[in-house]
Design an enzyme around this catalytic site. Structure first.
Site, PDB file in Angstrom:
ATOM      1  N   LYS A  50       3.137 -15.951   5.744  1.00 48.16           N
ATOM      2  CA  LYS A  50       4.171 -15.829   5.006  1.00 48.16           C
ATOM      3  C   LYS A  50       5.300 -16.904   5.489  1.00 48.16           C
ATOM      4  O   LYS A  50       6.232 -17.204   4.733  1.00 48.16           O
ATOM      5  CB  LYS A  50       4.619 -14.181   4.682  1.00 48.16           C
ATOM      6  N   ALA A  72       7.993  -6.820   6.519  1.00 45.37           N
ATOM      7  CA  ALA A  72       8.250  -5.962   5.273  1.00 45.37           C
ATOM      8  C   ALA A  72       9.614  -5.372   5.445  1.00 45.37           C
ATOM      9  O   ALA A  72      10.367  -5.294   4.517  1.00 45.37           O
ATOM     10  CB  ALA A  72       7.122  -5.014   5.306  1.00 45.37           C
ATOM     11  N   SER A  74      -8.182  -6.934  -0.042  1.00 40.88           N
ATOM     12  CA  SER A  74      -6.915  -7.060  -0.990  1.00 40.88           C
ATOM     13  C   SER A  74      -7.215  -6.555  -2.713  1.00 40.88           C
ATOM     14  O   SER A  74      -8.099  -6.695  -3.067  1.00 40.88           O
ATOM     15  CB  SER A  74      -6.765  -8.653  -1.177  1.00 40.88           C
ATOM     16  N   TYR A  88       0.189   2.264   1.735  1.00 37.00           N
ATOM     17  CA  TYR A  88      -0.422   2.528   0.433  1.00 37.00           C
ATOM     18  C   TYR A  88      -1.838   3.006   0.538  1.00 37.00           C
ATOM     19  O   TYR A  88      -2.697   3.302  -0.365  1.00 37.00           O
ATOM     20  CB  TYR A  88      -0.107   1.695  -0.830  1.00 37.00           C
ATOM     21  N   ASP A 146       8.550  -9.272  -2.721  1.00 34.82           N
ATOM     22  CA  ASP A 146       8.267  -7.891  -2.085  1.00 34.82           C
ATOM     23  C   ASP A 146       9.941  -7.174  -2.136  1.00 34.82           C
ATOM     24  O   ASP A 146       9.719  -6.156  -2.237  1.00 34.82           O
ATOM     25  CB  ASP A 146       8.006  -8.235  -0.546  1.00 34.82           C
TER      26      ASP A 146
HETATM   27  P1  NAP Z   1       4.568  -6.411  10.671  1.00 33.86           P
HETATM   28  O1  NAP Z   1       5.330  -7.760  10.315  1.00 33.86           O
HETATM   29  O2  NAP Z   1       3.726  -6.589  11.872  1.00 33.86           O
HETATM   30  O3  NAP Z   1       5.998  -5.418  11.189  1.00 33.86           O
HETATM   31  C1  NAP Z   1       5.501  -4.136  11.554  1.00 33.86           C
HETATM   32  C2  NAP Z   1       6.828  -3.490  12.155  1.00 33.86           C
HETATM   33  O4  NAP Z   1       6.554  -2.176  12.644  1.00 33.86           O
HETATM   34  C3  NAP Z   1       7.084  -3.987  13.355  1.00 33.86           C
HETATM   35  O5  NAP Z   1       8.644  -3.991  13.630  1.00 33.86           O
HETATM   36  C4  NAP Z   1       6.532  -3.424  14.616  1.00 33.86           C
HETATM   37  O6  NAP Z   1       7.030  -3.409  15.943  1.00 33.86           O
HETATM   38  C5  NAP Z   1       6.556  -2.057  14.055  1.00 33.86           C
HETATM   39  N1  NAP Z   1       5.599  -1.464  14.735  1.00 33.86           N
HETATM   40  C6  NAP Z   1       4.120  -1.293  14.672  1.00 33.86           C
HETATM   41  N2  NAP Z   1       3.407  -0.419  15.156  1.00 33.86           N
HETATM   42  C7  NAP Z   1       4.403   0.498  15.583  1.00 33.86           C
HETATM   43  C8  NAP Z   1       4.188   1.623  16.514  1.00 33.86           C
HETATM   44  N3  NAP Z   1       3.038   2.116  16.844  1.00 33.86           N
HETATM   45  N4  NAP Z   1       5.301   2.330  16.754  1.00 33.86           N
HETATM   46  C9  NAP Z   1       6.433   1.909  16.296  1.00 33.86           C
HETATM   47  N5  NAP Z   1       6.751   0.646  15.759  1.00 33.86           N
HETATM   48  C10 NAP Z   1       5.717  -0.282  15.322  1.00 33.86           C
HETATM   49  O7  NAP Z   1       4.068  -5.767   9.680  1.00 33.86           O
HETATM   50  P2  NAP Z   1       4.561  -5.825   7.865  1.00 33.86           P
HETATM   51  O8  NAP Z   1       4.268  -7.133   7.408  1.00 33.86           O
HETATM   52  O9  NAP Z   1       5.990  -5.542   8.256  1.00 33.86           O
HETATM   53  O10 NAP Z   1       4.115  -4.547   6.986  1.00 33.86           O
HETATM   54  C11 NAP Z   1       4.362  -3.179   7.705  1.00 33.86           C
HETATM   55  C12 NAP Z   1       3.576  -2.322   6.784  1.00 33.86           C
HETATM   56  O11 NAP Z   1       4.121  -2.312   5.267  1.00 33.86           O
HETATM   57  C13 NAP Z   1       2.033  -2.545   6.695  1.00 33.86           C
HETATM   58  O12 NAP Z   1       1.249  -1.251   6.598  1.00 33.86           O
HETATM   59  C14 NAP Z   1       2.077  -3.225   5.514  1.00 33.86           C
HETATM   60  O13 NAP Z   1       0.731  -2.978   4.471  1.00 33.86           O
HETATM   61  C15 NAP Z   1       3.020  -2.609   4.671  1.00 33.86           C
HETATM   62  N6  NAP Z   1       3.521  -3.294   3.493  1.00 33.86           N
HETATM   63  C16 NAP Z   1       3.519  -2.766   2.063  1.00 33.86           C
HETATM   64  C17 NAP Z   1       3.790  -3.237   1.067  1.00 33.86           C
HETATM   65  C18 NAP Z   1       3.857  -2.784  -0.317  1.00 33.86           C
HETATM   66  O14 NAP Z   1       3.690  -3.550  -1.465  1.00 33.86           O
HETATM   67  N7  NAP Z   1       3.782  -1.417  -0.504  1.00 33.86           N
HETATM   68  C19 NAP Z   1       4.431  -4.884   1.280  1.00 33.86           C
HETATM   69  C20 NAP Z   1       4.506  -5.117   2.431  1.00 33.86           C
HETATM   70  C21 NAP Z   1       3.850  -4.548   3.546  1.00 33.86           C
HETATM   71  P3  NAP Z   1       6.538  -4.545  16.992  1.00 33.86           P
HETATM   72  O15 NAP Z   1       6.881  -5.557  16.613  1.00 33.86           O
HETATM   73  O16 NAP Z   1       7.366  -3.952  18.383  1.00 33.86           O
HETATM   74  O17 NAP Z   1       5.041  -4.384  17.061  1.00 33.86           O
END
Ligand code: NAP
Length: 282
Positions: free
Chosen positions: A68, A133, A14, A230, A104
């Site tokens: 969350k 996200a 983190s 990131y 967020d």
């Molecule tokens: P999450 O709840 O697990 O959601 C991920 C999404 O991506 C789901 O819709 C998932 O579909 C899809 N996905 C995963 N692998 C895939 C693939 N190979 N092909 C197509 N779709 C795929 O994760 P999250 O919390 O939303 O986080 C997503 C990303 O955003 C992470 O990398 C996280 O580090 C980043 N993030 C960044 C910030 C920031 O401040 N910059 C904040 C929050 C999150 P399925 O459900 O079908 O697997």
């Protein structure tokens, strides 16, 4: 001594302690930001940490994956945005109530506005993914009058439909088109997409050679690309978009913004974003 912290699992990578320690330092505040690793399902531990906030021992907590949603069970109230998004990343105690909030969504909105330099663009966005996200991003964009197309991999479109329905019923804002995240569907969107947001983990360390954008498919002409990932600092998606002449950025700015907004929520103090940014970039 101010005491903040982060609940999640795992937490070893983190960046939050670095961000908040930089804030304490620049504002000359005596504080610490501790990590509280809580394994999935340990609801008793979440309740314990909530008690520490109610008794004033801890004055602010962030919450990350996988808690969350689970954290909501031990709170007294949710802010309207946390309620609509269905996820909490910030806890604060006010007027005798432990409140769950989501920074967020405003964090993303603030950073993408900076990224687009508030230029007047037609507000048409393509969001890749429909997870946690994506919910925050879509909520923010709908409330900022964007027309949203959501691209997902699940052919039954179930996750995307749940997202769309919950926003329709809870916020009454906007309409969302759903397509599959594959060359055929994305290729048909044409060139009126102004912004592409990657809200999937594709491209994240250690899978740094992967991109959510189908290989060989041209990007919409003149679009900008915002990748929430990131780590690494430059993702494959960002590199490919830049090579195609598009403006593109990864999500470190959003991480900084959501942290600064949490800090402001707990202290009432505005943290210079560049100080936090410099701390994590180093
Ligand atoms: P999450 O709840 O697990 O959601 C991920 C999404 O991506 C789901 O819709 C998932 O579909 C899809 N996905 C995963 N692998 C895939 C693939 N190979 N092909 C197509 N779709 C795929 O994760 P999250 O919390 O939303 O986080 C997503 C990303 O955003 C992470 O990398 C996280 O580090 C980043 N993030 C960044 C910030 C920031 O401040 N910059 C904040 C929050 C999150 P399925 O459900 O079908 O697997």
């Amino acid at each position: 001594m101010i005491h903040f912290g982060l609940i999640g699992y795992p937490l070893s990578h983190s960046l939050s302690p670095t961000l908040h320690e930089a804030a304490f330092e620049v504002l000359a505040l005596q504080g610490e930001y501790l990590l509280y690793p809580v394994a999935p399902g340990e609801i008793g531990r979440l309740a314990e940490l909530a008690t520490h906030m109610r008794d004033g021992e801890i004055q602010g907590l962030n919450v990350t994956i996988p808690h969350k949603q689970a954290i909501m069970a031990v709170l007294d109230e949710l802010t309207p945005s946390a309620q609509a998004i269905g996820a909490v990343n910030t806890l604060y105690f006010k007027n005798g109530k432990l409140i769950g909030h989501n920074t967020d969504a405003p964090g993303f909105l603030a950073d993408q506005a900076k990224f687009l330099r508030n230029t007047k663009v037609e507000k048409k966005v393509l969001v890749l993914g429909a997870g946690g996200a994506a919910r925050a991003v879509v909520y923010a964009l709908l409330n900022d009058s964007w027309k949203v197309t959501l691209a997902v991999r699940r052919e039954d479109l179930s996750q995307a439909r749940v997202l769309t329905e919950s926003f329709k019923s809870q916020t009454g804002v906007g309409s969302i088109e759903i397509v599959l995240m594959e060359a055929g569907d994305l290729g048909h969107l044409g060139n009126d997409i102004r912004l592409i947001v990657n809200a999937t983990p594709i491209g994240m360390f250690p899978e740094t050679d992967s991109s959510p954008w189908p290989s060989g498919l041209p990007f919409p002409h003149g679009a900008a690309v915002y990748d929430l990932v990131y780590n690494p600092r430059q993702t494959r998606l960002v590199r490919d978009a830049q090579a195609a002449g598009l403006r593109a950025t990864t999500g470190l700015g959003m991480l900084v913004e959501q942290a600064a907004l949490s800090f402001a929520c707990w202290t009432g103090r505005d943290v210079p974003r560049e100080v936090m940014f410099a701390a994590v970039e180093a």
